[in-house]
Design an enzyme around this catalytic site. Structure first.
Site, PDB file in Angstrom:
ATOM      1  N   LYS A   1    -114.683  46.840  10.609  1.00 56.24           N
ATOM      2  CA  LYS A   1    -115.124  47.213  11.953  1.00 56.24           C
ATOM      3  C   LYS A   1    -116.342  48.126  11.887  1.00 56.24           C
ATOM      4  O   LYS A   1    -117.317  47.949  12.626  1.00 56.24           O
ATOM      5  CB  LYS A   1    -113.990  47.888  12.714  1.00 56.24           C
ATOM      6  CG  LYS A   1    -114.343  48.348  14.129  1.00 56.24           C
ATOM      7  CD  LYS A   1    -114.741  49.796  14.243  1.00 56.24           C
ATOM      8  CE  LYS A   1    -113.581  50.715  13.930  1.00 56.24           C
ATOM      9  NZ  LYS A   1    -113.934  52.127  14.140  1.00 56.24           N
TER      10      LYS A   1
ATOM     11  N   ARG B   1    -122.004  48.605  13.216  1.00 55.56           N
ATOM     12  CA  ARG B   1    -123.320  49.124  12.830  1.00 55.56           C
ATOM     13  C   ARG B   1    -124.347  47.995  12.743  1.00 55.56           C
ATOM     14  O   ARG B   1    -125.474  48.126  13.220  1.00 55.56           O
ATOM     15  CB  ARG B   1    -123.214  49.858  11.490  1.00 55.56           C
ATOM     16  CG  ARG B   1    -122.646  51.275  11.604  1.00 55.56           C
ATOM     17  CD  ARG B   1    -122.240  51.823  10.248  1.00 55.56           C
ATOM     18  NE  ARG B   1    -121.863  53.229  10.322  1.00 55.56           N
ATOM     19  CZ  ARG B   1    -120.687  53.666  10.784  1.00 55.56           C
ATOM     20  NH1 ARG B   1    -119.788  52.784  11.196  1.00 55.56           N
ATOM     21  NH2 ARG B   1    -120.418  54.961  10.806  1.00 55.56           N
TER      22      ARG B   1
ATOM     23  N   GLN C   1    -119.680  60.238  13.914  1.00 51.96           N
ATOM     24  CA  GLN C   1    -120.302  59.210  14.742  1.00 51.96           C
ATOM     25  C   GLN C   1    -121.460  59.753  15.564  1.00 51.96           C
ATOM     26  O   GLN C   1    -122.370  59.004  15.931  1.00 51.96           O
ATOM     27  CB  GLN C   1    -119.264  58.555  15.658  1.00 51.96           C
ATOM     28  CG  GLN C   1    -118.263  57.683  14.918  1.00 51.96           C
ATOM     29  CD  GLN C   1    -117.179  57.146  15.826  1.00 51.96           C
ATOM     30  OE1 GLN C   1    -116.997  57.614  16.954  1.00 51.96           O
ATOM     31  NE2 GLN C   1    -116.443  56.163  15.343  1.00 51.96           N
TER      32      GLN C   1
ATOM     33  N   GLU D   1    -109.643  58.734   8.307  1.00 48.75           N
ATOM     34  CA  GLU D   1    -109.026  57.552   8.910  1.00 48.75           C
ATOM     35  C   GLU D   1    -107.897  56.994   8.051  1.00 48.75           C
ATOM     36  O   GLU D   1    -107.096  56.179   8.510  1.00 48.75           O
ATOM     37  CB  GLU D   1    -110.071  56.480   9.182  1.00 48.75           C
ATOM     38  CG  GLU D   1    -110.701  55.856   7.964  1.00 48.75           C
ATOM     39  CD  GLU D   1    -111.862  54.941   8.345  1.00 48.75           C
ATOM     40  OE1 GLU D   1    -111.845  53.788   7.913  1.00 48.75           O
ATOM     41  OE2 GLU D   1    -112.765  55.391   9.072  1.00 48.75           O
TER      42      GLU D   1
END
EC number: 2.5.1.19
Length: 452
Positions: free
Chosen positions: A45, A50, A195, A337
């Protein structure tokens, strides 16, 4: 497979006070014995989104081979189409869906972008929208409105953008694009999410003065994701200079079109590989890249600390376990994550664990620290929240409801615990469609031991 109803839990890591909700629960399969499985996973993902953004900003068309098709990537595709990019599905050789041909066009505004719960959409696309003509409103799910966006809004204003957020520092807000953005030098605090940095870097070559970006916060989480952004830019002919840690310089210039093979999502591999530790046996992930910027690659070093054996043959990474799990002392600041999977492992270990460096995951799809503590403790565990992590003291666990808070990694963490603990019932397993729509099928195949 859907066997019961539930009421929304009293605890909500984001403080949701909405009326009672009912839904069905998914019974997590329990392993009958050691595993023997090989799993193929769809694309990353992080890389897919990106590359989609860079393709939309490029000077020429691009082709993405084996991209992820999931809720997050679908939201990105829909948003870029609304902003004027032509994105076509074309036949591909991969089993997980079509390739994508992206033809950049004049960026437009006068639209509303649905971010869902996708951090990459809400943080990567506002800089793109400043380059469009007209207003673009960003909004998303209820949980998305509670995610911090103040850094994106304030940084774009400092670079010359006109943004109306009514002082919220959160969704919804409107970017009034003029077709250009001045850019230049700016200092931001990206302590809550890398981010914020990646979103600015991706669009920086299109700013009039480029970008000289400095991070001023006390820590910079998930640095590998910024390194991934820099690598994707380099593939498009854009050099990012980093004269010091937390400082990046991007000169204005064109972004090249490219043909890109998207790697499998190695973070999505985490619960599958960890399953070999929980149930014993071995699990193999195919298509593992030789080199990568994905944080999931750290699993090859992290899982042995819990007692796993890791081997590699060509592009196949295999994790083997005995069903015995060691506790760990772990700083996971570069790979937050992965925390839900590793915390679930720690809850099933033979000795206590402390996992730190993950305070920033309180600002992901949900407050993951509070959610993990609440759900594991609800099954009889003992998890204590720390300022920057969790302390896990293993206790015998029992079955019961496992709530996901619309967070895909909470769902997969519950499935991992259910591999050993009978009767774990996962609310809203469909939230895994955010990054892995095939999760339940792949997981059931894993538990059965059959190759996928």
């Amino acid at each position: 497979m859907l066997i019961s109803r539930y009421s929304k839990p009293e605890f909500d890591p984001y403080g949701d006070t909405s009326p009672e909700v009912t839904d069905a629960r998914w019974p997590a399969p329990t392993a009958a014995g050691p595993l023997s499985a090989s799993v193929s996973l769809p694309g990353s993902k992080s890389l897919t989104n990106r590359e989609l953004v860079l393709s939309a900003l490029a000077a020429h068309p691009s082709l993405l081979r084996a991209p992820l098709h999931s809720r997050d990537s679908d939201l990105m595709v829909a948003a870029l189409r609304q902003l004027g990019t032509v994105i076509e599905e074309v036949p591909g050789a991969e089993e997980f869906g079509s390739d994508l041909r992206i033809t950049p066009g004049e960026l437009l505004g006068s639209t509303t972008v649905d971010c869902g719960l996708a951090g990459t959409v809400m943080r990567f696309l506002p800089p793109v929208a400043t380059l469009g003509l007209g207003p673009t409103t960003f909004d998303g799910d209820a949980g998305a409105r509670r995610r911090p966006m103040g850094t994106t809004i304030s940084s774009l204003r400092a670079l010359g953008a006109d943004i109306n957020d009514d002082g919220r520092g959160a969704l919804p807000f409107t970017v009034h694009g003029t077709g250009t953005l001045v850019g230049g030098e700016i200092t931001i605090d990206a302590s809550t999410s890398s981010q914020f940095v990646s979103g600015l870097l991706l669009a920086a070559p299109r700013f009039g003065q480029g970008l000289h970006l400095r991070h001023s916060g006390e820590r910079l989480p998930s640095l590998p994701h910024i390194e991934m952004t820099i690598a994707t830019l380099a593939r498009r002919g854009v050099t990012v200079h980093s004269p010091a840690v937390g400082e990046w310089i991007v000169a204005p210039g064109p972004i090249q079109g490219a043909e890109v093979d998207i790697e499998p999502d190695l973070s999505n591999a985490a619960p599958f590989l960890a399953a070999a530790l929980v149930a014993g046996g071995s699990v193999t992930i195919s298509g593992w890249p030789e080199t990568t910027t994905q944080v999931g690659a750290d699993l090859a070093d992290l899982l042995p600390r819990f007692g796993a054996e890791v081997s590699r043959e060509g592009d196949r990474l295999t994790v083997s376990g005995t069903g015995r799990i060691r506790g760990v002392e772990l700083d996971l600041s570069t790979g937050g994550e992965l925390a839900p999977t590793l915390v679930a492992l720690a809850a099933l270990a033979e000795s206590p664990s402390t996992i730190t460096g993950i305070g920033h995951i309180r600002h992901h799809e949900t407050d993951r620290l509070a959610a993990l503590a609440a759900e594991i403790n609800g099954l009889g565990g003992s998890v204590t929240e720390l300022p920057d992590g969790l302390r896990i003291d293993p206790r015998p666990l029992h079955g019961g409801p496992w709530n996901t808070y619309d967070d895909h990694r909470m769902a997969t963490a519950g499935a991992l615990i259910g591999l050993l603990v009978p009767g774990v019932l996962i609310e809203n397993i469909d939230t895994t469609a955010k990054t892995l729509p095939q999760f339940t099928d792949l997981w059931s195949t894993l538990v059965s031991g059959a190759p996928s």
